[in-house]
Design a protein around this motif. Structure first.
Motif, PDB file in Angstrom:
ATOM      1  N   ASP A  34       2.148 -14.514   7.467  1.00  0.00           N
ATOM      2  CA  ASP A  34       1.898 -14.197   6.059  1.00  0.00           C
ATOM      3  C   ASP A  34       3.165 -13.591   5.431  1.00  0.00           C
ATOM      4  N   GLU A  35       3.932 -14.423   4.718  1.00  0.00           N
ATOM      5  CA  GLU A  35       5.175 -13.949   4.115  1.00  0.00           C
ATOM      6  C   GLU A  35       4.915 -12.994   2.957  1.00  0.00           C
ATOM      7  N   ALA A  36       3.805 -13.201   2.244  1.00  0.00           N
ATOM      8  CA  ALA A  36       3.477 -12.290   1.137  1.00  0.00           C
ATOM      9  C   ALA A  36       3.182 -10.893   1.684  1.00  0.00           C
ATOM     10  N   ASP A  94      -9.711 -13.755  15.576  1.00  0.00           N
ATOM     11  CA  ASP A  94      -8.757 -14.858  15.463  1.00  0.00           C
ATOM     12  C   ASP A  94      -7.614 -14.542  14.500  1.00  0.00           C
ATOM     13  N   ARG A  95      -7.822 -13.582  13.633  1.00  0.00           N
ATOM     14  CA  ARG A  95      -6.802 -13.278  12.626  1.00  0.00           C
ATOM     15  C   ARG A  95      -5.681 -12.423  13.228  1.00  0.00           C
ATOM     16  N   GLU A  96      -4.478 -12.486  12.562  1.00  0.00           N
ATOM     17  CA  GLU A  96      -3.312 -11.740  13.039  1.00  0.00           C
ATOM     18  C   GLU A  96      -2.636 -11.021  11.872  1.00  0.00           C
ATOM     19  N   PRO A  97      -3.340 -10.108  11.211  1.00  0.00           N
ATOM     20  CA  PRO A  97      -2.806  -9.464   9.999  1.00  0.00           C
ATOM     21  C   PRO A  97      -1.907  -8.262  10.331  1.00  0.00           C
ATOM     22  N   VAL A  98      -0.813  -8.519  11.006  1.00  0.00           N
ATOM     23  CA  VAL A  98       0.059  -7.441  11.467  1.00  0.00           C
ATOM     24  C   VAL A  98       0.621  -6.648  10.287  1.00  0.00           C
ATOM     25  N   TYR A  99       1.212  -7.352   9.305  1.00  0.00           N
ATOM     26  CA  TYR A  99       1.917  -6.669   8.221  1.00  0.00           C
ATOM     27  C   TYR A  99       0.957  -5.949   7.279  1.00  0.00           C
ATOM     28  N   ALA A 100      -0.156  -6.565   6.963  1.00  0.00           N
ATOM     29  CA  ALA A 100      -1.114  -5.922   6.053  1.00  0.00           C
ATOM     30  C   ALA A 100      -1.695  -4.660   6.679  1.00  0.00           C
ATOM     31  N   THR A 101      -1.998  -4.717   7.980  1.00  0.00           N
ATOM     32  CA  THR A 101      -2.559  -3.541   8.653  1.00  0.00           C
ATOM     33  C   THR A 101      -1.524  -2.419   8.715  1.00  0.00           C
ATOM     34  N   LEU A 102      -0.283  -2.762   9.024  1.00  0.00           N
ATOM     35  CA  LEU A 102       0.763  -1.750   9.080  1.00  0.00           C
ATOM     36  C   LEU A 102       0.999  -1.140   7.703  1.00  0.00           C
ATOM     37  N   THR A 103       0.945  -1.967   6.642  1.00  0.00           N
ATOM     38  CA  THR A 103       1.128  -1.443   5.284  1.00  0.00           C
ATOM     39  C   THR A 103       0.053  -0.422   4.949  1.00  0.00           C
ATOM     40  N   ALA A 104      -1.204  -0.731   5.265  1.00  0.00           N
ATOM     41  CA  ALA A 104      -2.303   0.195   4.985  1.00  0.00           C
ATOM     42  C   ALA A 104      -2.148   1.491   5.776  1.00  0.00           C
ATOM     43  N   ALA A 158       4.410  -9.668   4.387  1.00  0.00           N
ATOM     44  CA  ALA A 158       5.690  -9.109   4.818  1.00  0.00           C
ATOM     45  C   ALA A 158       6.428  -8.491   3.634  1.00  0.00           C
ATOM     46  N   ARG A 159       6.397  -9.189   2.467  1.00  0.00           N
ATOM     47  CA  ARG A 159       7.050  -8.632   1.277  1.00  0.00           C
ATOM     48  C   ARG A 159       6.357  -7.340   0.841  1.00  0.00           C
ATOM     49  N   ASP A 160       5.038  -7.306   0.933  1.00  0.00           N
ATOM     50  CA  ASP A 160       4.293  -6.097   0.554  1.00  0.00           C
ATOM     51  C   ASP A 160       4.667  -4.917   1.459  1.00  0.00           C
ATOM     52  N   LEU A 161       4.877  -5.199   2.738  1.00  0.00           N
ATOM     53  CA  LEU A 161       5.262  -4.130   3.664  1.00  0.00           C
ATOM     54  C   LEU A 161       6.625  -3.571   3.286  1.00  0.00           C
ATOM     55  N   ARG A 162       7.582  -4.468   2.998  1.00  0.00           N
ATOM     56  CA  ARG A 162       8.912  -3.995   2.621  1.00  0.00           C
ATOM     57  C   ARG A 162       8.843  -3.179   1.325  1.00  0.00           C
ATOM     58  N   ALA A 163       8.047  -3.649   0.385  1.00  0.00           N
ATOM     59  CA  ALA A 163       7.933  -2.939  -0.905  1.00  0.00           C
ATOM     60  C   ALA A 163       7.304  -1.562  -0.710  1.00  0.00           C
ATOM     61  N   ALA A 164       6.302  -1.468   0.162  1.00  0.00           N
ATOM     62  CA  ALA A 164       5.640  -0.186   0.407  1.00  0.00           C
ATOM     63  C   ALA A 164       6.616   0.816   1.022  1.00  0.00           C
ATOM     64  N   ILE A 165       7.446   0.349   1.942  1.00  0.00           N
ATOM     65  CA  ILE A 165       8.421   1.248   2.572  1.00  0.00           C
ATOM     66  C   ILE A 165       9.461   1.701   1.551  1.00  0.00           C
ATOM     67  N   ASP A 166       9.918   0.769   0.707  1.00  0.00           N
ATOM     68  CA  ASP A 166      10.888   1.132  -0.332  1.00  0.00           C
ATOM     69  C   ASP A 166      10.301   2.160  -1.291  1.00  0.00           C
ATOM     70  N   GLU A 167       9.033   1.987  -1.605  1.00  0.00           N
ATOM     71  CA  GLU A 167       8.373   2.873  -2.571  1.00  0.00           C
ATOM     72  C   GLU A 167       8.067   4.246  -1.990  1.00  0.00           C
ATOM     73  N   LEU A 168       7.604   4.287  -0.759  1.00  0.00           N
ATOM     74  CA  LEU A 168       7.024   5.517  -0.207  1.00  0.00           C
ATOM     75  C   LEU A 168       7.970   6.340   0.663  1.00  0.00           C
ATOM     76  N   SER A 169       8.963   5.707   1.270  1.00  0.00           N
ATOM     77  CA  SER A 169       9.808   6.466   2.195  1.00  0.00           C
ATOM     78  C   SER A 169      10.602   7.520   1.434  1.00  0.00           C
ATOM     79  N   SER A 170      10.585   8.737   1.976  1.00  0.00           N
ATOM     80  CA  SER A 170      11.225   9.858   1.298  1.00  0.00           C
ATOM     81  C   SER A 170      11.585  10.920   2.329  1.00  0.00           C
ATOM     82  N   PRO A 171      12.704  11.623   2.138  1.00  0.00           N
ATOM     83  CA  PRO A 171      13.050  12.731   3.049  1.00  0.00           C
ATOM     84  C   PRO A 171      12.006  13.843   3.026  1.00  0.00           C
ATOM     85  N   ASP A 172      11.232  13.924   1.941  1.00  0.00           N
ATOM     86  CA  ASP A 172      10.223  14.982   1.835  1.00  0.00           C
ATOM     87  C   ASP A 172       8.968  14.658   2.639  1.00  0.00           C
TER      88      ASP A 172
END
Length: 559
Positions: free
Chosen positions: A492-494, A455-465, A496-510
């Motif tokens: 889950d807006e929280a 029944d759950r729909e944890p799209v953003y949390a699963t993608l973040t992990a 969604a914010r965690d997903l954006r923060a993870a991408i900002d933190e981890l994305s790198s050309p390397d």
């Protein structure tokens, strides 16, 4: 005593014989005057054999006019690309840009004549043969022979310096094997047939569609194609052969190209190239056989059909073998004279020609090779995936699409899968990401078949992990991605914010890990769209009424 009656009878018989001879002589004289006029037997021939056929055609009428059904027949040869001729013979009209309408067609090999089987009268008969070899610098040819290189070894030699080193070929780096495509490059296709047959272990074949679509075959052909693509643009086989002959050394980007042996023999004999030889890899050999095919078309009348058959019989006589071998062909009775250091090895086993659709698949794979990738899949397994789609549900459509993607994916890929679950995190690892062995491929292909929807729909949390895991375990040897297939809305807006923060933190050309999102159904998701954009990924909305669209998309995103 001879009676008058006997004498009269003898005179009558003698008179009949004289009358009959006169009639025969008159018939012959009438025929020799060609009362029906002149007729030209037009022969469309592959450019490789057209010069030899021109010589045979001239010799065919050297002893006097050819009279067939009261027509004086001569033969004219037009060089026509075999695939172009096959395509136009498969229609109702001959393409006039290719030359006159032919009554006899001599394509490169049986594979070509099979493409126009409905336009051929009877069974084509081989005129000459020539195996496909690798044109290589002479020193490399000797080294390949010493290393006992097989067809199935070529993909690894093309891309792995260690493989060349193990074979004593390390001075050449990786094998620069060009694979020209387009007009007059059929040797490339036959070489891919040989690699496929050797890789799948089918012996003399023929290669089937099922075998050409196996992971081993797809990987082998794709590996060759990806390596060839790094060599830069090349033209026809003849263009590539000429370029190779200009720089037959280790410093050149191209070290080898598949060619018809006859093509290389003529180039060496005529002095067009120097410093090259031909290498026939160990295994079943692809061979072209130049079949003579009488054309069955509205423009071919009985006279032309008979002329085509007669010319074929003439050209196939053992006494004509000398003309063919002088042009570099093999016949049942003779082989060409040596040209330079071209070895002309004996061909023990010939690869049977496949259905034309097999060659089409191999050429398509050469043009769009499957790359090895590292993909972490995130699949929505919420109850909304039970929504009808096609003949099943969105979940069954996704399961089928994943199965097809796994069937095509390279054996050098790495795959794994996250799904939604009734856990504190809202997700679980359904298939541990690892090399795409047969067992891993089977697991990825079947995991969604009997999975429980939640029944759950944890799209953003699963993608973040999944994204964190992919970046932390980045593989520099392959393109890395997270592939999301989703149809539910995550409120889950929280998260969604965690997903954006993870991408900002981890994305790198390397450590570039792209996020590719597939949204099932007609809806938008700004958070996922921003995630895809921020990682140079993609977001595609798929209408699930036609599951084939989803299958094509997942196949593309995993290869």
């Amino acid at each position: 005593m001879v009676t008058l009656g006997v004498v009269l009878s003898l005179l009558a018989v003698l008179g009949w014989f004289r009358l009959r001879d006169n009639i025969d002589n008159q018939a012959t004289a009438a025929a020799e005057t060609c009362v029906e006029g002149d007729t030209v037997l037009h022969i469309a021939a592959d450019p490789l054999i057209a010069p030899a056929l021109t010589e045979l055609a001239e010799q065919w009428t050297d002893g006097g006019v050819r009279v067939i059904r009261d027509h004086c027949v001569t033969a004219e040869i037009t060089a026509v690309d075999s695939l172009a001729a096959a395509d136009t013979l498969g229609t109702d009209a001959w393409d006039p840009t290719l030359g006159p309408e032919p009554a006899l067609w001599v394509p490169l090999d049986t594979r070509m004549s099979a493409r126009a089987a409905d336009a051929i009268d009877g069974t084509p008969r081989s005129l000459a043969t020539s195996p496909v070899v690798l044109a290589v610098p002479t020193d490399l040819g000797r080294a390949l022979t010493t290393a006992t290189v097989r067809w199935q070894d070529l993909p690894r030699l093309q891309n792995d310096p260690a493989a060349m080193r193990e074979s004593g070929l390390d001075i050449w780096g990786t094998l620069g094997l060009a694979l020209p495509t387009g007009t007059e490059t059929h040797a490339t296709t036959l070489a891919l047939e040989a690699v496929t047959a050797a890789t799948t272990g089918i012996g003399a074949g023929p290669v089937t569609l099922e075998q050409a679509a196996t992971p081993a075959a797809i990987t082998a052909v794709s590996t060759l194609a990806l390596g060839a693509d790094t060599l830069g643009a090349v033209g026809t086989t003849a263009d590539t052969l000429a370029a190779l002959g200009t720089h037959p050394d280790t410093a050149a980007p191209i070290h080898a190209v598949p060619v018809i042996e006859q093509q290389l023999h003529r180039a060496l004999t005529d002095g067009q190239v120097r410093g090259l030889t031909g290498h026939l890899p160990i295994g079943v050999a692809p061979v072209v056989d130049f079949p003579t095919a009488v054309v069955d078309a509205p423009w071919v009348d009985e006279t032309l059909a008979r002329a085509a058959a007669e010319f074929t019989d003439y050209a196939r006589r053992p006494e004509q073998a000398g003309i063919l071998t002088a042009h570099g062909f093999r016949t049942a009775d003779a082989v060409p004279e040596p040209a330079g250091e071209l070895p002309l090895p004996r061909v023990d086993t010939v690869l049977a020609p496949p259905d034309p659709t097999v060659d089409d698949v191999l050429v398509a794979l050469r043009l769009a090779p499957v790359s090895p990738r590292k993909v972490t899949m995130v699949v929505d397994t919420s109850t909304s995936m039970g929504t009808p789609a096609g003949d099943g549900t969105r979940l069954t459509a996704t399961a089928g699409a994943v199965r097809e993607a796994m069937r095509r994916a390279s054996i050098n890929s790495v795959m794994g899968m996250y799904v939604f679950a009734d856990t504190p995190e809202g997700h679980r690892v359904a298939v541990i990401r690892d090399g795409l062995t047969a067992a891993k491929r089977a697991a990825m292909s079947s995991i969604l078949d009997d999975i429980d929807l939640v029944d759950r729909e944890p799209v953003y949390a699963t993608l973040t992990a999944a994204y964190r895991d992919a970046v932390d375990n980045y593989d520099p040897g392959r393109p890395n991605s997270v592939l999301v297939v989703v149809d539910s809305d995550d409120p889950d807006e929280a998260a969604a914010r965690d997903l954006r923060a993870a991408i900002d933190e981890l994305s790198s050309p390397d450590t570039p890990v792209r996020i590719d999102v597939v949204v099932l159904g007609d809806r938008a998701d700004l958070v996922l769209e921003q995630a895809a954009e921020a990682t140079d990924g993609s977001l595609t909305v798929v209408d699930t009424t036609d599951p084939a669209d989803l299958t094509d998309l997942l196949r593309k995103l995993t290869s």
